[in-house]
Design a protein around this motif. Structure first.
Motif, PDB file in Angstrom:
ATOM      1  N   GLY A   1       0.839  -1.178   0.000  1.00 10.34           N
ATOM      2  CA  GLY A   1       0.000   0.000   0.000  1.00 10.34           C
ATOM      3  C   GLY A   1       0.881   1.237   0.000  1.00 10.34           C
ATOM      4  N   ILE A   2       0.311   2.397  -0.250  1.00 11.83           N
ATOM      5  CA  ILE A   2       1.083   3.641  -0.325  1.00 11.83           C
ATOM      6  C   ILE A   2       1.164   4.257   1.065  1.00 11.83           C
ATOM      7  CG2 ILE A   2       1.347   5.866  -1.465  1.00 11.83           C
ATOM      8  CD1 ILE A   2       1.415   3.440  -3.317  1.00 11.83           C
ATOM      9  N   ILE A   3       2.385   4.339   1.601  1.00 12.75           N
ATOM     10  CA  ILE A   3       2.592   4.932   2.924  1.00 12.75           C
ATOM     11  C   ILE A   3       3.483   6.160   2.797  1.00 12.75           C
ATOM     12  CG2 ILE A   3       2.177   2.916   4.377  1.00 12.75           C
ATOM     13  CD1 ILE A   3       5.122   2.220   4.118  1.00 12.75           C
ATOM     14  N   LYS A   4       3.077   7.242   3.452  1.00 16.50           N
ATOM     15  CA  LYS A   4       3.785   8.527   3.442  1.00 16.50           C
ATOM     16  C   LYS A   4       3.789   9.142   2.044  1.00 16.50           C
ATOM     17  CE  LYS A   4       6.767   7.741   7.436  1.00 16.50           C
ATOM     18  NZ  LYS A   4       8.175   7.748   7.970  1.00 16.50           N
ATOM     19  N   SER A   5       4.425   8.467   1.071  1.00 17.31           N
ATOM     20  CA  SER A   5       4.479   8.977  -0.295  1.00 17.31           C
ATOM     21  C   SER A   5       4.848   7.830  -1.211  1.00 17.31           C
ATOM     22  CB  SER A   5       5.512  10.098  -0.407  1.00 17.31           C
ATOM     23  OG  SER A   5       6.827   9.569  -0.289  1.00 17.31           O
TER      24      SER A   5
ATOM     25  N   MET B   1       8.267   3.116  -2.433  1.00 15.97           N
ATOM     26  CA  MET B   1       9.105   2.447  -3.409  1.00 15.97           C
ATOM     27  C   MET B   1      10.517   2.236  -2.869  1.00 15.97           C
ATOM     28  SD  MET B   1       8.476   1.188  -6.364  1.00 15.97           S
ATOM     29  CE  MET B   1       9.619  -0.073  -6.943  1.00 15.97           C
ATOM     30  N   GLU B   2      11.026   3.164  -2.086  1.00 17.15           N
ATOM     31  CA  GLU B   2      12.345   2.995  -1.475  1.00 17.15           C
ATOM     32  C   GLU B   2      12.381   1.762  -0.587  1.00 17.15           C
ATOM     33  OE1 GLU B   2      13.128   6.582   0.597  1.00 17.15           O
ATOM     34  OE2 GLU B   2      13.817   7.696  -1.169  1.00 17.15           O
ATOM     35  N   GLN B   3      11.310   1.558   0.190  1.00 18.00           N
ATOM     36  CA  GLN B   3      11.255   0.394   1.072  1.00 18.00           C
ATOM     37  C   GLN B   3      11.195  -0.911   0.277  1.00 18.00           C
ATOM     38  OE1 GLN B   3      10.975   0.766   4.815  1.00 18.00           O
ATOM     39  NE2 GLN B   3      11.926   2.613   3.980  1.00 18.00           N
ATOM     40  N   VAL B   4      10.395  -0.936  -0.772  1.00 15.31           N
ATOM     41  CA  VAL B   4      10.266  -2.138  -1.601  1.00 15.31           C
ATOM     42  C   VAL B   4      11.605  -2.471  -2.271  1.00 15.31           C
ATOM     43  CG1 VAL B   4       9.165  -3.064  -3.682  1.00 15.31           C
ATOM     44  CG2 VAL B   4       7.789  -1.833  -1.991  1.00 15.31           C
ATOM     45  N   VAL B   5      12.264  -1.443  -2.828  1.00 12.40           N
ATOM     46  CA  VAL B   5      13.549  -1.671  -3.494  1.00 12.40           C
ATOM     47  C   VAL B   5      14.609  -2.110  -2.499  1.00 12.40           C
ATOM     48  CG1 VAL B   5      15.414  -0.539  -4.772  1.00 12.40           C
ATOM     49  CG2 VAL B   5      13.035  -0.103  -5.389  1.00 12.40           C
ATOM     50  N   GLU B   6      14.565  -1.571  -1.293  1.00 10.95           N
ATOM     51  CA  GLU B   6      15.561  -1.934  -0.294  1.00 10.95           C
ATOM     52  C   GLU B   6      15.488  -3.407   0.076  1.00 10.95           C
ATOM     53  OE1 GLU B   6      18.708  -1.475   2.493  1.00 10.95           O
ATOM     54  OE2 GLU B   6      18.090  -0.456   0.658  1.00 10.95           O
ATOM     55  N   VAL B   7      14.280  -3.981   0.107  1.00 12.81           N
ATOM     56  CA  VAL B   7      14.144  -5.415   0.351  1.00 12.81           C
ATOM     57  C   VAL B   7      14.906  -6.205  -0.706  1.00 12.81           C
ATOM     58  CG1 VAL B   7      12.528  -7.358   0.373  1.00 12.81           C
ATOM     59  CG2 VAL B   7      11.946  -5.245   1.577  1.00 12.81           C
ATOM     60  N   ALA B   8      14.673  -5.854  -1.971  1.00 14.98           N
ATOM     61  CA  ALA B   8      15.337  -6.568  -3.062  1.00 14.98           C
ATOM     62  C   ALA B   8      16.846  -6.340  -3.030  1.00 14.98           C
ATOM     63  CB  ALA B   8      14.754  -6.124  -4.400  1.00 14.98           C
ATOM     64  N   ARG B   9      17.264  -5.116  -2.735  1.00 16.54           N
ATOM     65  CA  ARG B   9      18.699  -4.828  -2.699  1.00 16.54           C
ATOM     66  C   ARG B   9      19.404  -5.671  -1.637  1.00 16.54           C
ATOM     67  NH1 ARG B   9      22.640  -2.733  -0.127  1.00 16.54           N
ATOM     68  NH2 ARG B   9      21.331  -2.312   1.702  1.00 16.54           N
TER      69      ARG B   9
END
Length: 414
Positions: free
Chosen positions: A112-116, A121-129
């Motif tokens: 879901g969209i949190i804060k912005s 997207m930063e959080q999602v990409v960080e998981v993959a990174r």
């Protein structure tokens, strides 16, 4: 919140997203101790890839908190559902733990969209990174991208994910504005265009690797081609939440395949949700409608059908009683019968009961000798479906077909 409770909430919240499959990813393995995870192999089957492989994915939302109030979504901001949120390290640890126990082959992560949009997207990409760089995870990763996120974040996501997806949600801009006014169809398509550009560039570079400087006296080595979402991008449309007919749905799909080289369009029949808006239908559409759309989509992708010719009905809907290929054949009697011994491939694939594989075998076999009606049995196709639409030695539509086997017919199609 207890981790098991988070899993129960966020795994259940992710079940409405159908756009996950692993077909088309590049080959990575963990042989020789080089990392963990693999895009190959079998496990507990949670999903089917477009090529028919059974794959197992840990399918989660990072959070089901959302700023948007899309009327068709159970996780919309006004929905009265239990909420939860994973930390990045929790998703990473869960993925590795489930993989080590041979429960999964990869990860599908949405949110879901949190804060912005950028923060999410930063959080999602960080998981993959972290999975790729900190743990050398080589399994399949599918990330759901946020359309309004920055182009730089989308580019980073493609470096770590096998596949990216952005849900188009509604087949028409009018439907999206009516049911999800906070989403922008233009922004969604712009993000799809950016992903297509990155994917195309990575493939071009991969096809022509540039030489790099080597040590004196050593042979030149090829540069490692850039990697960007090798399994492409996919999307999903909700069926039955608005008044869009099947003709407009297939037209939208055809545009997505043509303009953005979409790897797959998924169709998800609308499911009534708690505390639903009055703008939504009270009952779900028949699941057969979703099934017929997938069949029609297959005809466009692999059988050479144009979306305009699949639906002939004035109401713009696919027939539910027969599959779209048979419905097209019944509506075009002037195109039949097709001569199995002379017709080109593009006509043979339009014969009801003949698949792409069966047609390829027929074309190979008729180089050896003329085909007979009995040869169809060796292809494991249904003569009852095929014979009314074809003529072949020993048979014309309406004639009695002899059941005597042809010598060596099994070897002919081996």
């Amino acid at each position: 919140m207890d981790l098991n409770r988070k899993i129960a909430i966020l795994a259940d919240a992710a079940k409405y997203d159908a756009s996950c499959a692993s077909s088309g990813s590049d080959s990575r393995d963990s042989l020789g101790g080089r990392g963990i995870g693999s895009t190959e192999g079998m496990g507990i089957c949670h999903s089917y890839a477009p090529d028919g492989r059974c794959i197992s994915l840990l399918k989660l939302l990072l959070t089901n908190h959302c700023q948007y109030d899309c009327l068709y979504c159970v996780n919309r901001s006004s929905s009265n559902v239990a909420r939860a949120r994973f930390r990045v390290e929790e998703v990473v640890d869960l993925t590795l733990d489930f993989y080590r126990r041979n429960c999964i082959e990869g990860l599908f992560l949405s949110s879901g969209i949190i804060k912005s949009p950028d923060h999410t997207m930063e959080q999602v990409v960080e998981v993959a990174r972290r999975l790729r760089e900190a743990h050398d995870f080589r399994g399949y990763i599918h990330l759901k991208t946020i359309p309004d996120a920055s182009a730089e974040l989308l580019a980073r996501a493609g470096r770590y994910a096998d596949r990216l997806s952005i849900n188009i949600e509604m087949p028409t801009e009018q439907g999206l504005q009516a049911l999800a006014p906070e989403k922008n169809g233009g922004a969604i398509r712009r993000s799809m265009g950016r992903l297509k550009l990155h994917i195309d560039q990575a493939r071009e570079e991969g096809a022509k690797p540039a030489p790099v400087r080597a040590l004196p006296g050593a042979a030149p080595r090829a540069a490692t081609p850039p990697r960007f979402a090798p399994a492409g991008q996919s999307t999903q449309m909700i069926v039955g939440a608005d008044a869009s007919d099947d003709r407009s749905i297939l037209a939208s799909s055809a545009a997505l395949y043509g303009q953005y080289r979409m790897r797959r369009v998924y169709y998800s029949a609308f499911s009534p949700i708690p505390d639903a808006s009055q703008a939504l239908p009270l009952t779900a559409p028949p699941l057969m409608r979703e099934h017929r759309l997938y069949q029609a989509d297959w005809l466009m992708r692999f059988y050479g059908f144009e979306h305009r010719e699949i639906i002939a009905a004035d109401d713009g809907l696919l027939r539910l009683d027969v599959d779209p290929k048979l419905a097209w054949a019944q509506a075009h009697p002037e195109r039949f019968p097709v001569d199995l011994n002379a017709a080109p491939r593009e006509l043979l694939v339009r014969v009801p009961g003949l698949g792409v594989g069966s047609v390829d075998k027929l074309l190979q076999a008729r180089r050896v000798r003329r085909l007979r009606a009995e040869d169809l049995r060796a292809l494991r196709v249904s003569p009852g479906k095929v014979l009314p639409f074809v003529c072949v030695d020993g048979h014309r539509p309406g004639a009695t077909v002899r059941a005597a086997p042809v010598p060596h017919q099994q070897a002919l199609f081996a």
